[in-house]
Every structure is written in C-alpha cells, then in structure tokens.
Design a protein around this motif. Structure first.
Motif, PDB file in Angstrom:
ATOM      1  N   GLY A 180     -14.571  -2.409  -1.005  1.00 26.96           N
ATOM      2  CA  GLY A 180     -14.083  -3.451  -0.356  1.00 26.96           C
ATOM      3  C   GLY A 180     -12.524  -3.342  -0.092  1.00 26.96           C
ATOM      4  N   ARG A 181     -12.008  -2.281  -0.394  1.00 23.30           N
ATOM      5  CA  ARG A 181     -10.588  -2.021  -0.296  1.00 23.30           C
ATOM      6  C   ARG A 181     -10.419  -1.661   1.112  1.00 23.30           C
ATOM      7  NH1 ARG A 181      -7.986   1.184  -5.624  1.00 23.30           N
ATOM      8  NH2 ARG A 181      -6.328  -0.159  -4.888  1.00 23.30           N
ATOM      9  N   ARG A 182      -9.312  -2.283   1.618  1.00 27.97           N
ATOM     10  CA  ARG A 182      -8.777  -1.881   3.051  1.00 27.97           C
ATOM     11  C   ARG A 182      -7.329  -1.420   3.005  1.00 27.97           C
ATOM     12  NH1 ARG A 182     -13.200  -2.166   3.249  1.00 27.97           N
ATOM     13  NH2 ARG A 182     -14.660  -3.565   4.605  1.00 27.97           N
ATOM     14  N   GLY A 183      -6.987  -0.383   3.898  1.00 31.34           N
ATOM     15  CA  GLY A 183      -6.004   0.103   3.676  1.00 31.34           C
ATOM     16  C   GLY A 183      -5.249   0.262   4.787  1.00 31.34           C
ATOM     17  N   SER A 184      -4.803  -0.838   5.880  1.00 28.11           N
ATOM     18  CA  SER A 184      -4.459  -0.950   7.022  1.00 28.11           C
ATOM     19  C   SER A 184      -2.692  -0.454   6.914  1.00 28.11           C
ATOM     20  CB  SER A 184      -4.381  -2.243   7.568  1.00 28.11           C
ATOM     21  OG  SER A 184      -3.698  -2.518   8.621  1.00 28.11           O
ATOM     22  N   SER A 185      -2.433   0.265   7.947  1.00 28.17           N
ATOM     23  CA  SER A 185      -0.934   0.951   7.526  1.00 28.17           C
ATOM     24  C   SER A 185       0.099  -0.407   7.965  1.00 28.17           C
ATOM     25  CB  SER A 185      -0.690   2.029   8.760  1.00 28.17           C
ATOM     26  OG  SER A 185      -1.184   1.507  10.174  1.00 28.17           O
ATOM     27  N   SER A 186      -0.108  -1.150   8.622  1.00 33.51           N
ATOM     28  CA  SER A 186       0.778  -2.450   9.018  1.00 33.51           C
ATOM     29  C   SER A 186       0.484  -3.364   7.762  1.00 33.51           C
ATOM     30  CB  SER A 186       0.449  -2.855  10.386  1.00 33.51           C
ATOM     31  OG  SER A 186      -0.908  -3.105  10.581  1.00 33.51           O
ATOM     32  N   THR A 187      -0.349  -4.364   8.327  1.00 33.72           N
ATOM     33  CA  THR A 187      -0.557  -5.610   7.364  1.00 33.72           C
ATOM     34  C   THR A 187      -1.899  -5.471   6.657  1.00 33.72           C
ATOM     35  OG1 THR A 187      -0.486  -6.594   9.462  1.00 33.72           O
ATOM     36  CG2 THR A 187       1.099  -7.338   7.848  1.00 33.72           C
ATOM     37  N   PRO A 188      -2.073  -5.218   5.667  1.00 32.23           N
ATOM     38  CA  PRO A 188      -3.637  -5.229   4.889  1.00 32.23           C
ATOM     39  C   PRO A 188      -3.975  -6.753   4.877  1.00 32.23           C
ATOM     40  CG  PRO A 188      -2.199  -3.577   3.597  1.00 32.23           C
ATOM     41  CD  PRO A 188      -1.214  -4.517   4.741  1.00 32.23           C
ATOM     42  N   GLN A 189      -5.290  -6.792   4.881  1.00 36.02           N
ATOM     43  CA  GLN A 189      -5.985  -8.252   4.790  1.00 36.02           C
ATOM     44  C   GLN A 189      -5.862  -8.596   3.394  1.00 36.02           C
ATOM     45  OE1 GLN A 189      -9.669  -8.308   7.063  1.00 36.02           O
ATOM     46  NE2 GLN A 189      -8.514  -9.166   8.780  1.00 36.02           N
ATOM     47  N   SER A 190      -5.611  -9.870   3.231  1.00 38.00           N
ATOM     48  CA  SER A 190      -5.723 -10.438   1.870  1.00 38.00           C
ATOM     49  C   SER A 190      -7.414 -10.636   1.701  1.00 38.00           C
ATOM     50  CB  SER A 190      -5.044 -11.742   1.787  1.00 38.00           C
ATOM     51  OG  SER A 190      -5.304 -12.166   0.791  1.00 38.00           O
ATOM     52  N   ARG A 191      -7.941 -10.319   0.553  1.00 41.16           N
ATOM     53  CA  ARG A 191      -9.310 -10.597  -0.048  1.00 41.16           C
ATOM     54  C   ARG A 191      -9.393 -11.480  -1.200  1.00 41.16           C
ATOM     55  NH1 ARG A 191     -11.030  -4.871  -1.806  1.00 41.16           N
ATOM     56  NH2 ARG A 191      -8.944  -5.238  -2.814  1.00 41.16           N
ATOM     57  N   LYS A 192     -10.475 -12.012  -1.175  1.00 40.14           N
ATOM     58  CA  LYS A 192     -10.791 -12.835  -2.515  1.00 40.14           C
ATOM     59  C   LYS A 192     -11.522 -12.045  -3.401  1.00 40.14           C
ATOM     60  CE  LYS A 192     -10.111 -17.409  -0.706  1.00 40.14           C
ATOM     61  NZ  LYS A 192     -10.732 -18.877  -0.553  1.00 40.14           N
TER      62      LYS A 192
ATOM     63  N   ASP B 226      -4.227  -9.490  -2.373  1.00 37.05           N
ATOM     64  CA  ASP B 226      -5.385  -9.996  -2.948  1.00 37.05           C
ATOM     65  C   ASP B 226      -5.233 -11.152  -3.887  1.00 37.05           C
ATOM     66  OD1 ASP B 226      -6.846  -7.970  -1.401  1.00 37.05           O
ATOM     67  OD2 ASP B 226      -7.016  -7.044  -3.028  1.00 37.05           O
ATOM     68  N   GLU B 227      -6.329 -12.166  -3.553  1.00 33.09           N
ATOM     69  CA  GLU B 227      -6.350 -13.233  -4.756  1.00 33.09           C
ATOM     70  C   GLU B 227      -7.634 -12.890  -5.600  1.00 33.09           C
ATOM     71  OE1 GLU B 227      -7.424 -17.980  -4.620  1.00 33.09           O
ATOM     72  OE2 GLU B 227      -7.082 -16.869  -2.577  1.00 33.09           O
ATOM     73  N   LEU B 228      -7.175 -13.002  -6.604  1.00 36.07           N
ATOM     74  CA  LEU B 228      -8.110 -12.672  -8.015  1.00 36.07           C
ATOM     75  C   LEU B 228      -8.572 -13.924  -8.685  1.00 36.07           C
ATOM     76  CD1 LEU B 228      -9.466 -10.720  -9.722  1.00 36.07           C
ATOM     77  CD2 LEU B 228      -7.340 -10.602 -11.196  1.00 36.07           C
ATOM     78  N   ILE B 229      -9.725 -14.235  -8.773  1.00 32.63           N
ATOM     79  CA  ILE B 229     -10.384 -15.369  -9.000  1.00 32.63           C
ATOM     80  C   ILE B 229     -11.291 -14.967 -10.274  1.00 32.63           C
ATOM     81  CG2 ILE B 229     -11.770 -17.568  -8.494  1.00 32.63           C
ATOM     82  CD1 ILE B 229     -11.398 -16.764  -5.817  1.00 32.63           C
ATOM     83  N   LEU B 230     -11.001 -15.548 -11.291  1.00 36.36           N
ATOM     84  CA  LEU B 230     -12.028 -15.443 -12.928  1.00 36.36           C
ATOM     85  C   LEU B 230     -12.850 -16.429 -12.811  1.00 36.36           C
ATOM     86  CD1 LEU B 230      -9.006 -14.043 -15.191  1.00 36.36           C
ATOM     87  CD2 LEU B 230     -10.236 -12.680 -13.628  1.00 36.36           C
TER      88      LEU B 230
END
Length: 220
Positions: free
Chosen positions: A4-16, A43-47
C-alpha cells in the motif's frame, strides 16, 4: 512486496494505517514492521486494541520490546540524512522499550505509542480501544471501514491449523475462537490491504501474508 506504499515524486498521498495492538509478541512484531517498512512521514498511524484480553502480558511484551535510554539522543543527534536517521531510529526503537516497562500496571497502548513517536516523530499517531461486538475479526473490519483505513497490519501466529485451514476459507464464517484465524480472515475479507506479519527471530526478518502474496519473506 508493496503493502500500500505510494511513492509520488511530488506530493505523496497521506494514508491511514491501522496496526492491531495487543500485549503480545505478534503485535509487537507487527508494530516493528509498520515502523521500519510501511509507514511514511505523511501517513496517519492508528493503534487499535479490541478489548477482550485479560491475561499476563508483561513478560512477553516487555522482553520483546526494550528501549535503551540513549535512543532519544542518538536519534536526534545523527549527522546522517533524515531518511536514514528515521530508518535507524525506527529499527532501534521498535525493537525496544524502557527498562521500567512491565513495572506496575502500565498502559501498553501508550507504551506502543511512545515507540512510534520516537521512531517516526513526524507521523501522526493515536490510539483507540474498542469493545468487541461479536467476533474480533468482524469488529476490526467494521471499525476499519468506519475510519476509512488504507492498510491494516496485524501480527500473525503461524500454526499448522491456520496454515491448512485458515487461508482456505476466504469469505467463510467465523465460528468463535476455534474457527478461522483472525489474521487470515482479515487478509481474505478486508476491503483494503491487510498484511499479516510474523517475525522470524531477532534478525531473521519477517514472513508477510496478504491476499495476493503468501509467505513472503522480507529481510530485516
């Protein structure tokens, strides 16, 4: 393996990214993997802990995660690149906890959150404790849908029964604690990517399972 990792060269999308948090070695391994291989700065990390455990967790959990007192200074004073420093901090912090962990009735969720904040200081981290409504796996799926998570990471204990039975029942019903393995069920039925994580010793890397990749060995 891309989880699920995204590696955009400009602005990577935030993920939950949701990590299933339990006071177990398997959950500690899932957190290690998330911090060192899955989570990016934006990213946002939810435990998330599903409340149903009683039991003594301190010995297994605190012996698996120990944090040397020098970690905070070493992670902040490095002259290397930020990416390398974060990777090193993640690997060190995720493999350890303060020596006073397990003394008294500490909150393991807060302890795990502290590890995340040390390892990935730019990542937003928060904890949630939810009540199991029927079965743990379905409770997690419903909560993940509610939060709109992009990735679920769960520690996985590989056994003969889960290998032979659990992965062979995609979409099958859960029949109590003796039924389908929780991690296997999430992997097969989650709408988002779900990664089951098994630690292979201290330096042996991880065995990962997703819906499309089975028993993928990732070196630490």
């Amino acid at each position: 393996m891309e989880d699920g990792r995204r590696g955009s060269s400009s602005t990577p999308q935030s993920r939950k990214i949701m990590v299933i948090a339990d006071p177990t070695r398997e959950s500690a391994a899932a957190l290690q993997y998330a911090l060192s291989h899955a989570v990016l700065e934006q990213d946002e990390l939810i435990l998330v802990h599903v409340e149903n455990n009683s039991g003594s967790w301190k010995n297994a959990f605190s012996s698996f995660l120990r944090l040397p007192s020098s970690i905070s200074s070493s992670s902040s004073g490095s002259g290397s690149s930020p990416a390398a420093a974060n990777a090193n901090a993640a690997a060190t912090a995720a493999s350890s906890l303060p020596s006073d962990i397990g003394q008294g009735e500490g909150n393991f969720l807060e302890q795990m959150k502290r590890i995340c904040e040390i390892a990935q200081p730019k990542v937003r981290v928060h904890t949630e404790c939810i009540t199991m409504e029927s079965v743990k796996a379905t409770t997690i799926l419903l909560h993940g849908d509610k939060l709109g998570v992009d990735v679920i990471i769960i520690g996985q204990r590989r056994t003969i029964s889960s290998s032979l039975l659990g992965s062979r029942r995609p979409g099958g019903s859960l029949r109590g604690s003796k039924g389908v393995d929780t991690a296997e069920y999430l992997i097969e039925n989650s709408k988002c990517t779900c990664v089951g994580v098994q630690k292979k010793g201290q330096n042996g890397g991880y065995v990962l399972n997703t819906k499309t990749h089975k028993n993928f060995w990732l070196l630490a």
